[in-house]
Design an enzyme around this catalytic site. Structure first.
Site, short mmCIF file in Angstrom:
data_model
loop_
_atom_site.label_atom_id
_atom_site.label_comp_id
_atom_site.label_asym_id
_atom_site.label_seq_id
_atom_site.Cartn_x
_atom_site.Cartn_y
_atom_site.Cartn_z
N GLU A 14 6.78 -5.63 8.44
CA GLU A 14 6.01 -5.05 7.34
C GLU A 14 6.45 -3.62 7.04
OE1 GLU A 14 2.00 -5.30 8.67
OE2 GLU A 14 2.08 -7.45 9.09
N LYS A 44 0.82 -1.22 0.00
CA LYS A 44 0.00 0.00 0.00
C LYS A 44 0.85 1.27 0.00
CE LYS A 44 -0.51 -0.26 5.05
NZ LYS A 44 0.06 -1.60 5.21
N HIS A 101 1.63 -3.70 15.35
CA HIS A 101 2.11 -2.54 14.59
C HIS A 101 2.14 -1.36 15.56
CE1 HIS A 101 2.77 0.47 11.54
NE2 HIS A 101 2.63 -0.40 10.55
#
Length: 518
Positions: free
Chosen positions: A379, A174, A302
């Protein structure tokens, strides 16, 4: 500005996979294979020429010599395939006139050798453009554009491997879904963090196997879960009971990763407000996994984009260990830890990547020692691509507002304000900077502007919406229509969030690579 380099000092990678190399140059075999593979995708990825120049301060893209790291762009505009140079007239009915150069619908008389907009060659003279050819042109294209240094992308990956040797990166698609970027990362062996059906399709289309994809969206559309199953994507995240019911119905063989919430109060984006289960919920959720005959293999978190406190990573890793132990107690084989994103990007003055990794590595050694065999993944997104891209925008209009102020001695003096309009804005590349104002710092292209008087400015984007307001914070000299502003570190959440609102299309991207990276 310095002198032009000799043609013999650069390498041209053509779109037909021909590579002219330096005589006797020793090129790292892995990078050579990487770029050769990239060129095989040239019809999609490299519609223009990619040129490698000697010297870290030189670049040449699309046939245009550019000097210095900030001069990346503007000595000349990009070499348009419909521009007649070195004897090749793109229009069969003209002799290199401007009318002929700007008639893309008319056939090139070198049809067998020229390929229109997808890789024009200099068939008439069978040579490449010289610096004289390039600088003699009358370039008037002022469209905004990116220059992406692919060498920086490679260097960021090498830096990651040095600083986090135990952590395999799964790039967050993204953040920047440029096919060129994705292909390079894929060739370097990276995994990919996908959040939707279309992102999974994009990564599968460039040949990445399903086992190198994590479907890292805790709240998914049922049809997207079914699509992931059809593609063989097994690993996916969840954080709630209803999500488990959807997975059980649409992908019962999935390998699940439980996403937990973190303390992201010191981050710019508080992702735990949207995603993540609390530690107190985890036991119940794992029991639901068991009751539905599903499989859970690990834990993810996250810390939030723009994290400013490295200690958050250590606390999150400790929490993940607690959840791991719950899963092991319930009989699951827990062997994947996903430490998410939030790593510092270029331009972030509050925290460096190495400061964060200096906290992460000891925490991993304590809570997930290497001998336990747990696979550690992450990530990253902004970390990889932010510094790879630089944006050039053009001033398309301005207003000078004259204001009179009285001094204490009674005399009046002008206190002017200048309003600038540029050809990119919040509906284009600047959307993300609504949240990250500190990362948006304009660089003046004009050399003679450095010592000029600075004015209070207001900068607007090109659309007719008053929301398209970029900044009131910059002090700039008096610039003219047609002048350029440069913005470094603009590779993250710019291309991937572009819109065509009001009919404005986003900047084009031109890819370069330094000799060092080559």
């Amino acid at each position: 500005m310095g002198s032009y380099i000799d043609e013999s000092e650069f390498v041209i990678l053509e779109d037909d996979i021909t590579v002219r190399k330096f005589i006797g140059q020793k090129i790292d075999e892995q990078l050579e294979r990487l770029l050769a593979d990239l060129l095989s995708f040239s019809s999609v990825l490299f519609s223009h020429w990619l040129v490698l120049c000697s010297g870290s301060e030189w670049r040449l893209f699309n046939g245009v010599f550019l000097m210095g790291p900030l001069d990346l762009f503007l000595k000349s505009e990009v070499l348009n395939p419909h521009t007649a140079i070195a004897g090749c007239n793109m229009d069969a009915g003209t002799s290199g006139s401007k009318e002929g150069m700007r008639s893309p619908k008319r056939a090139c008389k070198h049809e067998d050798n020229c390929r229109g907009r997808e890789g024009h060659k200099y068939a008439a003279t069978n040579r490449y453009p010289s610096p004289t050819d390039i600088t003699s042109r009358d370039w008037d294209n002022t469209d905004a554009f990116f220059v992406a240094d692919l060498g920086d992308l490679v260097e960021q990956h090498l830096r990651w491997e040095r600083a986090l040797p135990r952590v395999k990166p799964f790039y967050a698609v993204k953040c920047n879904s440029s096919k060129t970027v994705l292909q390079i990362l894929a060739e370097m062996g990276m995994g990919f963090d996908c959040a939707s059906k279309n992102e999974i399709a994009l990564i599968r289309d460039i040949g990445v196997p399903a086992e190198r994809i994590i479907y890292a969206n805790p709240c998914k559309e049922s049809s997207h879960i079914k699509y992931a199953a059809s593609c063989g994507v097994q690993i996916m995240t969840f954080d709630n009971e209803d999500e488990l019911s959807k997975v059980a119905m649409n992908h019962p063989t999935a390998k699940l990763i439980l996403r937990i919430a973190t303390d992201d109060s010191t981050s710019f984006c508080h992702l735990s407000e949207k995603f993540g289960a609390s530690i107190s919920e985890c036991n119940h959720l794992m029991e639901c996994v068991k009751a539905l005959n599903l499989d859970i293999i690990g834990v993810s978190f996250h810390v939030g984009s723009g994290c400013t406190d490295s200690k958050i990573f250590a606390r999150a890793i400790e929490d993940a260990r607690t959840v791991f132990d719950i899963g092991i107690h319930l009989g699951f084989r827990m062997d994947v830890l996903d430490i998410g994103g939030g790593f510092p990007q270029a331009g972030n003055d509050s925290l460096t990547f190495e400061e964060v990794t200096a906290v992460i590595n000891p925490a991993l050694d304590i809570y997930f020692p290497e001998e336990n065999g747990v696979k550690i993944i992450a990530e990253p997104g902004c970390y990889y691509v932010a510094s790879t891209f630089t944006l050039a925008v053009n001033i398309i209009a301005r207003k000078i507002i004259r204001k009179a102020q009285s001094h204490s001695n009674g005399e009046e003096a002008e206190n002017d304000k200048i309003i600038y309009y540029i050809n990119d804005g919040l509906y284009g590349s600047f959307d993300i900077f609504c949240q990250f104002h500190n990362l948006l710092k304009p660089i003046l292209y004009k050399e003679d502007s450095l010592d000029q008087k600075l004015y209070t400015t207001r900068v607007w984007g090109p659309t007719c919406d008053s929301f398209d307001h970029i900044s009131d914070l910059w002090k700039l000299p008096e610039l003219k229509i047609g002048d350029w502003l440069l913005f470094k570190n603009t590779g993250a959440y710019t291309l991937s969030t572009l819109t065509t609102f009001n009919g404005f299309h986003g900047p084009t991207t031109h890819y370069v690579i330094s000799k060092k990276a080559w």
